[in-house]
Design a protein around this motif. Structure first.
Motif, PDB file in Angstrom:
ATOM      1  N   SER A  32     -12.195   5.373  -6.396  1.00 43.46           N
ATOM      2  CA  SER A  32     -12.354   6.907  -6.579  1.00 43.46           C
ATOM      3  C   SER A  32     -11.320   7.632  -5.886  1.00 43.46           C
ATOM      4  O   SER A  32     -10.987   8.547  -6.209  1.00 43.46           O
ATOM      5  CB  SER A  32     -13.767   7.143  -6.205  1.00 43.46           C
ATOM      6  N   ALA A  33     -10.911   7.241  -4.548  1.00 43.27           N
ATOM      7  CA  ALA A  33      -9.875   7.814  -3.698  1.00 43.27           C
ATOM      8  C   ALA A  33      -8.295   7.709  -4.738  1.00 43.27           C
ATOM      9  O   ALA A  33      -7.601   8.720  -4.599  1.00 43.27           O
ATOM     10  CB  ALA A  33      -9.829   7.340  -2.327  1.00 43.27           C
ATOM     11  N   ILE A  34      -8.327   6.834  -5.332  1.00 44.22           N
ATOM     12  CA  ILE A  34      -6.927   6.398  -5.957  1.00 44.22           C
ATOM     13  C   ILE A  34      -6.926   7.515  -7.162  1.00 44.22           C
ATOM     14  O   ILE A  34      -5.946   8.437  -7.371  1.00 44.22           O
ATOM     15  CB  ILE A  34      -6.895   5.041  -6.654  1.00 44.22           C
ATOM     16  N   ALA A  35      -8.265   7.621  -7.873  1.00 50.71           N
ATOM     17  CA  ALA A  35      -8.512   9.000  -8.932  1.00 50.71           C
ATOM     18  C   ALA A  35      -8.071  10.087  -8.424  1.00 50.71           C
ATOM     19  O   ALA A  35      -7.319  11.188  -9.009  1.00 50.71           O
ATOM     20  CB  ALA A  35      -9.586   8.678  -9.557  1.00 50.71           C
ATOM     21  N   GLN A  36      -8.578  10.502  -7.179  1.00 50.28           N
ATOM     22  CA  GLN A  36      -8.413  11.688  -6.460  1.00 50.28           C
ATOM     23  C   GLN A  36      -6.824  11.991  -6.089  1.00 50.28           C
ATOM     24  O   GLN A  36      -6.582  13.045  -6.443  1.00 50.28           O
ATOM     25  CB  GLN A  36      -9.282  11.783  -5.404  1.00 50.28           C
ATOM     26  N   ILE A  37      -6.327  11.001  -5.561  1.00 50.19           N
ATOM     27  CA  ILE A  37      -4.887  11.242  -5.273  1.00 50.19           C
ATOM     28  C   ILE A  37      -3.944  11.395  -6.418  1.00 50.19           C
ATOM     29  O   ILE A  37      -3.270  12.251  -6.529  1.00 50.19           O
ATOM     30  CB  ILE A  37      -4.301   9.924  -4.317  1.00 50.19           C
ATOM     31  N   ARG A  38      -4.474  10.797  -7.445  1.00 50.58           N
ATOM     32  CA  ARG A  38      -3.747  10.718  -8.690  1.00 50.58           C
ATOM     33  C   ARG A  38      -3.874  12.046  -9.421  1.00 50.58           C
ATOM     34  O   ARG A  38      -3.131  12.935  -9.889  1.00 50.58           O
ATOM     35  CB  ARG A  38      -4.140   9.732  -9.824  1.00 50.58           C
ATOM     36  N   GLY A  39      -5.128  12.647  -9.180  1.00 51.68           N
ATOM     37  CA  GLY A  39      -5.314  14.106  -9.549  1.00 51.68           C
ATOM     38  C   GLY A  39      -4.550  15.271  -8.711  1.00 51.68           C
ATOM     39  O   GLY A  39      -4.535  16.357  -9.035  1.00 51.68           O
ATOM     40  N   MET A  40      -4.116  14.809  -7.580  1.00 58.71           N
ATOM     41  CA  MET A  40      -3.329  15.770  -6.752  1.00 58.71           C
ATOM     42  C   MET A  40      -2.057  15.636  -7.179  1.00 58.71           C
ATOM     43  O   MET A  40      -1.147  16.603  -6.639  1.00 58.71           O
ATOM     44  CB  MET A  40      -3.495  15.340  -5.419  1.00 58.71           C
ATOM     45  N   GLY A  41      -1.535  14.876  -8.084  1.00 59.14           N
ATOM     46  CA  GLY A  41      -0.209  14.848  -8.636  1.00 59.14           C
ATOM     47  C   GLY A  41       0.741  13.747  -8.144  1.00 59.14           C
ATOM     48  O   GLY A  41       1.871  13.975  -8.368  1.00 59.14           O
ATOM     49  N   TYR A  42       0.049  12.959  -7.339  1.00 54.08           N
ATOM     50  CA  TYR A  42       0.833  11.750  -6.661  1.00 54.08           C
ATOM     51  C   TYR A  42       0.620  10.396  -7.492  1.00 54.08           C
ATOM     52  O   TYR A  42      -0.515  10.048  -7.860  1.00 54.08           O
ATOM     53  CB  TYR A  42       0.388  11.587  -5.223  1.00 54.08           C
ATOM     54  N   ARG A  43       1.691   9.625  -7.231  1.00 54.86           N
ATOM     55  CA  ARG A  43       1.625   8.132  -7.834  1.00 54.86           C
ATOM     56  C   ARG A  43       1.397   7.602  -6.497  1.00 54.86           C
ATOM     57  O   ARG A  43       1.709   7.829  -5.231  1.00 54.86           O
ATOM     58  CB  ARG A  43       2.816   7.677  -8.472  1.00 54.86           C
ATOM     59  N   VAL A  44       0.514   6.406  -6.410  1.00 52.54           N
ATOM     60  CA  VAL A  44       0.235   5.625  -5.351  1.00 52.54           C
ATOM     61  C   VAL A  44       0.946   4.093  -5.348  1.00 52.54           C
ATOM     62  O   VAL A  44       0.966   3.442  -6.323  1.00 52.54           O
ATOM     63  CB  VAL A  44      -1.498   5.272  -5.389  1.00 52.54           C
ATOM     64  N   ALA A  45       1.633   4.082  -4.261  1.00 52.35           N
ATOM     65  CA  ALA A  45       2.487   3.157  -3.998  1.00 52.35           C
ATOM     66  C   ALA A  45       1.924   1.720  -3.419  1.00 52.35           C
ATOM     67  O   ALA A  45       1.851   1.749  -2.103  1.00 52.35           O
ATOM     68  CB  ALA A  45       3.779   3.713  -2.989  1.00 52.35           C
ATOM     69  N   GLY A  46       2.133   0.823  -4.196  1.00 50.01           N
ATOM     70  CA  GLY A  46       1.307  -0.526  -3.759  1.00 50.01           C
ATOM     71  C   GLY A  46       2.823  -1.160  -3.373  1.00 50.01           C
ATOM     72  O   GLY A  46       3.681  -0.632  -3.141  1.00 50.01           O
ATOM     73  N   TYR A  47       2.715  -2.579  -3.452  1.00 46.54           N
ATOM     74  CA  TYR A  47       4.010  -3.345  -3.373  1.00 46.54           C
ATOM     75  C   TYR A  47       3.722  -4.763  -3.707  1.00 46.54           C
ATOM     76  O   TYR A  47       2.532  -4.947  -4.372  1.00 46.54           O
ATOM     77  CB  TYR A  47       4.446  -3.322  -1.812  1.00 46.54           C
ATOM     78  N   SER A  48       4.733  -5.647  -3.873  1.00 46.95           N
ATOM     79  CA  SER A  48       4.594  -6.902  -4.391  1.00 46.95           C
ATOM     80  C   SER A  48       4.953  -8.077  -3.433  1.00 46.95           C
ATOM     81  O   SER A  48       4.207  -9.260  -3.719  1.00 46.95           O
ATOM     82  CB  SER A  48       5.330  -7.374  -5.856  1.00 46.95           C
ATOM     83  N   VAL A  49       5.632  -7.655  -2.295  1.00 45.74           N
ATOM     84  CA  VAL A  49       6.133  -8.871  -1.218  1.00 45.74           C
ATOM     85  C   VAL A  49       5.739  -8.166   0.170  1.00 45.74           C
ATOM     86  O   VAL A  49       6.195  -7.041   0.397  1.00 45.74           O
ATOM     87  CB  VAL A  49       7.414  -9.070  -1.368  1.00 45.74           C
ATOM     88  N   ASN A  50       4.872  -8.516   0.805  1.00 43.02           N
ATOM     89  CA  ASN A  50       4.767  -7.939   2.057  1.00 43.02           C
ATOM     90  C   ASN A  50       5.800  -8.818   2.880  1.00 43.02           C
ATOM     91  O   ASN A  50       5.687  -9.821   3.449  1.00 43.02           O
ATOM     92  CB  ASN A  50       3.349  -8.540   2.721  1.00 43.02           C
ATOM     93  N   GLY A  51       6.655  -7.806   3.536  1.00 41.64           N
ATOM     94  CA  GLY A  51       7.954  -8.567   4.438  1.00 41.64           C
ATOM     95  C   GLY A  51       7.503  -8.675   5.768  1.00 41.64           C
ATOM     96  O   GLY A  51       7.986  -9.655   6.182  1.00 41.64           O
ATOM     97  N   ASP A  52       6.761  -7.861   6.491  1.00 44.06           N
ATOM     98  CA  ASP A  52       6.437  -8.040   7.883  1.00 44.06           C
ATOM     99  C   ASP A  52       5.130  -8.137   8.222  1.00 44.06           C
ATOM    100  O   ASP A  52       4.672  -8.212   9.747  1.00 44.06           O
ATOM    101  CB  ASP A  52       7.521  -7.040   8.649  1.00 44.06           C
ATOM    102  N   SER A  53       4.170  -8.013   7.342  1.00 44.29           N
ATOM    103  CA  SER A  53       2.758  -8.088   7.895  1.00 44.29           C
ATOM    104  C   SER A  53       2.331  -6.980   9.079  1.00 44.29           C
ATOM    105  O   SER A  53       2.089  -7.544   9.923  1.00 44.29           O
ATOM    106  CB  SER A  53       2.356  -9.219   8.093  1.00 44.29           C
ATOM    107  N   GLY A  54       2.716  -5.747   8.860  1.00 48.68           N
ATOM    108  CA  GLY A  54       2.492  -4.783   9.891  1.00 48.68           C
ATOM    109  C   GLY A  54       3.308  -4.776  10.882  1.00 48.68           C
ATOM    110  O   GLY A  54       3.019  -4.457  12.402  1.00 48.68           O
ATOM    111  N   ALA A  55       4.781  -5.441  10.764  1.00 50.71           N
ATOM    112  CA  ALA A  55       5.468  -5.566  12.088  1.00 50.71           C
ATOM    113  C   ALA A  55       5.094  -6.562  12.864  1.00 50.71           C
ATOM    114  O   ALA A  55       5.397  -6.612  14.159  1.00 50.71           O
ATOM    115  CB  ALA A  55       5.926  -4.390  12.559  1.00 50.71           C
ATOM    116  N   SER A  56       4.219  -7.679  12.600  1.00 53.85           N
ATOM    117  CA  SER A  56       3.415  -8.708  13.371  1.00 53.85           C
ATOM    118  C   SER A  56       4.297  -9.988  13.418  1.00 53.85           C
ATOM    119  O   SER A  56       3.900 -10.750  14.208  1.00 53.85           O
ATOM    120  CB  SER A  56       2.155  -8.614  12.952  1.00 53.85           C
ATOM    121  N   LEU A  57       5.087 -10.196  12.263  1.00 48.66           N
ATOM    122  CA  LEU A  57       5.738 -11.174  12.188  1.00 48.66           C
ATOM    123  C   LEU A  57       7.047 -11.671  12.971  1.00 48.66           C
ATOM    124  O   LEU A  57       7.806 -10.670  13.213  1.00 48.66           O
ATOM    125  CB  LEU A  57       5.642 -11.717  10.628  1.00 48.66           C
ATOM    126  N   PRO A  58       7.282 -12.924  13.479  1.00 49.71           N
ATOM    127  CA  PRO A  58       8.689 -13.368  14.148  1.00 49.71           C
ATOM    128  C   PRO A  58       9.570 -13.175  13.031  1.00 49.71           C
ATOM    129  O   PRO A  58       9.412 -13.135  11.536  1.00 49.71           O
ATOM    130  CB  PRO A  58       8.556 -14.789  14.251  1.00 49.71           C
TER     131      PRO A  58
END
Length: 261
Positions: A173-199
């Motif tokens: 429902s938040a995605i629908a709300q954000i889309r209604g505000m005129g934005y696309r919501v940016a997912g991803y397909s490869v997690n490069g650094d896991s929140g900058a936690s990886l070596p």
């Protein structure tokens, strides 16, 4: 759902954007009732149009959540003329004028997009996401999205077209709300650094796993972590392999969970 995990699940920080601390939130921003037993959350995928024949096409995206700037990454992008999409929060903008000036000086390289006002998960129901209190209501989601965009415009950045929330998890429902505000919501397909936690070595390996059409997510706000070294090396190695780097604004893209269409 998480992608490209090359690290034990016990690492608490193994999620986009959740490594850095979050800002204190006004009491009105988060519902004070106990979190419900279950809130359905999604973590959308995103791909850019594949090149098919020829050089593979990869989109580099970075979250600038708060804190400082990893100049190892920023300098590599500028020196190697590698385009990227940077998701910035209002908090990061307030404390990184020099890095912002570099990005604005290279509009051919950097696409700046909305990462929110205070780095709060864009979930419109009271819950925790990786231990972080979510926005908790539609009004708080709107404040997070619009507040981030307003701060960007106030800093001389064009009106953003994309939004990526803290932790990259959302309620439908938040995605629908954000889309209604005129934005696309940016997912991803490869997690490069896991929140900058990886070596660095694991980050580098994750980068080299990227294939045609992938969207990589990493963080550009943790200069003291070894992840940034892996990001910089990964960029150089992908470039040496002939990868074509693109921004989200450069090619058609497709995200699941109704995030782009």
């Amino acid at each position: 759902m998480m992608r490209i995990f090359l690290v034990p699940a016990i690492l608490i920080a193994a999620m986009p954007g959740a490594f850095a601390q979050t800002a204190p939130v006004a009491p009105t921003a988060i519902a004070r009732a106990s979190p419900p037993a279950h809130v359905r959350l999604v973590e959308p995928h995103l791909h850019v149009t594949r090149a098919g024949k020829g050089a593979p096409r990869v989109a580099l995206t970075f979250d600038a959540c708060m804190g400082k700037t990893d100049t190892r990454i920023l300098n590599t992008l500028v020196e190697q003329q590698v385009p990227a999409t940077i998701f910035v929060t209002a908090r990061w903008l307030r404390t990184n004028p020099e890095a912002l000036a570099v990005m604005l000086a290279h509009p051919d390289l950097f696409e700046l997009e909305d990462h929110g006002l205070n780095h709060i998960p864009a979930v419109d129901k009271p819950t925790l996401v990786y231990g972080i209190p979510a926005a908790g209501s539609p009004a708080a989601v709107e404040q997070e999205v619009k507040g981030g965009a307003d701060a960007m415009v106030a800093h001389g950045i064009p009106q953003p077209q994309w939004f990526r929330g803290a932790t990259a998890k959302y309620s439908p429902s938040a995605i629908a709300q954000i889309r209604g505000m005129g934005y696309r919501v940016a997912g991803y397909s490869v997690n490069g650094d896991s929140g900058a936690s990886l070596p660095a070595k694991i980050v580098e390996k994750n980068y080299l796993s990227a294939k045609d059409g992938d969207v990589l997510i990493s963080h550009i706000n943790q200069p003291t972590h070894s992840s940034g070294e892996g990001v910089a090396k990964g960029i150089l190695e992908l470039k040496a392999k002939g990868v074509q780097f693109v921004r989200l604004q450069d090619f058609a893209e497709r995200g699941d969970d109704d995030t782009t269409e």
